[in-house]
Design a protein around this motif. Structure first.
Motif, short mmCIF file in Angstrom:
data_model
loop_
_atom_site.label_atom_id
_atom_site.label_comp_id
_atom_site.label_asym_id
_atom_site.label_seq_id
_atom_site.Cartn_x
_atom_site.Cartn_y
_atom_site.Cartn_z
N VAL A 13 0.84 -1.21 0.00
CA VAL A 13 0.00 0.00 0.00
C VAL A 13 0.87 1.25 0.00
O VAL A 13 0.55 2.24 -0.65
CB VAL A 13 -1.00 -0.02 1.17
CG1 VAL A 13 -1.83 1.25 1.22
CG2 VAL A 13 -1.91 -1.25 1.07
N ALA A 14 2.01 1.19 0.70
CA ALA A 14 2.94 2.32 0.70
C ALA A 14 3.45 2.60 -0.72
O ALA A 14 3.54 3.77 -1.13
CB ALA A 14 4.12 2.04 1.63
N CYS A 17 0.72 4.24 -2.66
CA CYS A 17 0.59 5.65 -2.26
C CYS A 17 1.71 6.50 -2.85
O CYS A 17 1.47 7.62 -3.31
CB CYS A 17 0.61 5.76 -0.73
SG CYS A 17 -0.90 5.26 0.08
N GLU A 18 2.93 5.97 -2.86
CA GLU A 18 4.05 6.72 -3.43
C GLU A 18 3.86 6.94 -4.91
O GLU A 18 4.13 8.03 -5.43
CB GLU A 18 5.36 5.97 -3.15
CG GLU A 18 6.60 6.75 -3.54
CD GLU A 18 7.02 6.52 -4.98
OE1 GLU A 18 7.64 7.43 -5.56
OE2 GLU A 18 6.74 5.43 -5.52
N ALA A 20 0.97 7.03 -6.49
CA ALA A 20 -0.10 8.02 -6.61
C ALA A 20 0.43 9.42 -6.33
O ALA A 20 0.11 10.38 -7.04
CB ALA A 20 -1.25 7.69 -5.66
N GLY A 21 1.26 9.55 -5.29
CA GLY A 21 1.86 10.84 -4.99
C GLY A 21 2.71 11.37 -6.13
O GLY A 21 2.66 12.56 -6.46
N PHE A 43 -0.61 11.67 -0.16
CA PHE A 43 -0.16 10.33 -0.57
C PHE A 43 1.28 10.05 -0.13
O PHE A 43 1.60 8.94 0.30
CB PHE A 43 -0.31 10.13 -2.08
CG PHE A 43 -1.70 9.73 -2.48
CD1 PHE A 43 -2.23 8.50 -2.14
CD2 PHE A 43 -2.50 10.60 -3.21
CE1 PHE A 43 -3.52 8.12 -2.51
CE2 PHE A 43 -3.79 10.25 -3.59
CZ PHE A 43 -4.29 9.01 -3.23
N TYR A 44 2.17 11.04 -0.25
CA TYR A 44 3.55 10.83 0.20
C TYR A 44 3.61 10.60 1.71
O TYR A 44 4.33 9.72 2.17
CB TYR A 44 4.43 12.02 -0.18
CG TYR A 44 4.94 12.00 -1.60
CD1 TYR A 44 5.00 10.85 -2.36
CD2 TYR A 44 5.38 13.18 -2.19
CE1 TYR A 44 5.46 10.85 -3.66
CE2 TYR A 44 5.87 13.20 -3.49
CZ TYR A 44 5.91 12.03 -4.22
OH TYR A 44 6.39 12.05 -5.50
N GLY A 46 1.25 9.36 3.59
CA GLY A 46 0.73 8.01 3.81
C GLY A 46 1.73 6.94 3.44
O GLY A 46 1.88 5.93 4.14
N ALA A 47 2.45 7.16 2.36
CA ALA A 47 3.45 6.19 1.91
C ALA A 47 4.55 6.02 2.95
O ALA A 47 4.92 4.89 3.30
CB ALA A 47 4.05 6.64 0.58
#
Length: 114
Positions: A13-14, A17-18, A20-21, A43-44, A46-47
């Motif tokens: 998931v990280a 998220c990265e 997506a960021g 997103f970053y 969260g990652a």
């Protein structure tokens, strides 16, 4: 301490998220668009938060190798499909080598903890 499965799930998931960021980073147009810039930051954050959970169980080198290797492949795919950015043969060969390195590490390294 989380299980190995939970660590891999957090890392997966990280990575998403990265990626997506990074996609929103492109969309932010050098931070001139507020919504994509805020999405990128969320997103970053969260990652990195999720990556800390993977680091509770997995070695830093393994986490970062998977993070960067899978992230490069996914980001290249998004660049090609969403942003219509072309990849030449050298880029494709390089990406294939990165994937090969991640596969070798996962299949044969004792450092991955499987």
């Amino acid at each position: 301490m989380p299980s190995q499965t939970a660590a891999y799930a957090a890392l997966a998931v990280a990575i998403l998220c990265e990626v997506a960021g990074t996609t929103f980073l492109q969309k932010s147009e050098q931070f001139t668009k507020v919504a994509p810039t805020l999405a990128m930051a969320v997103f970053y954050a969260g990652a990195f938060y999720l990556m800390t959970h993977a680091l509770k169980v997995m070695p830093l080198g393994v986490v970062y190798a998977l993070w960067s290797g899978v992230g490069i492949v996914l980001t290249a795919l998004i660049g090609a499909t969403v942003f219509r950015q072309s990849l030449d043969l050298a880029a494709l060969v390089g990406i294939a080598m990165i994937v090969g390195g991640v596969v070798v590490m996962q299949a044969f390294s004792r450092a991955t903890g499987h």
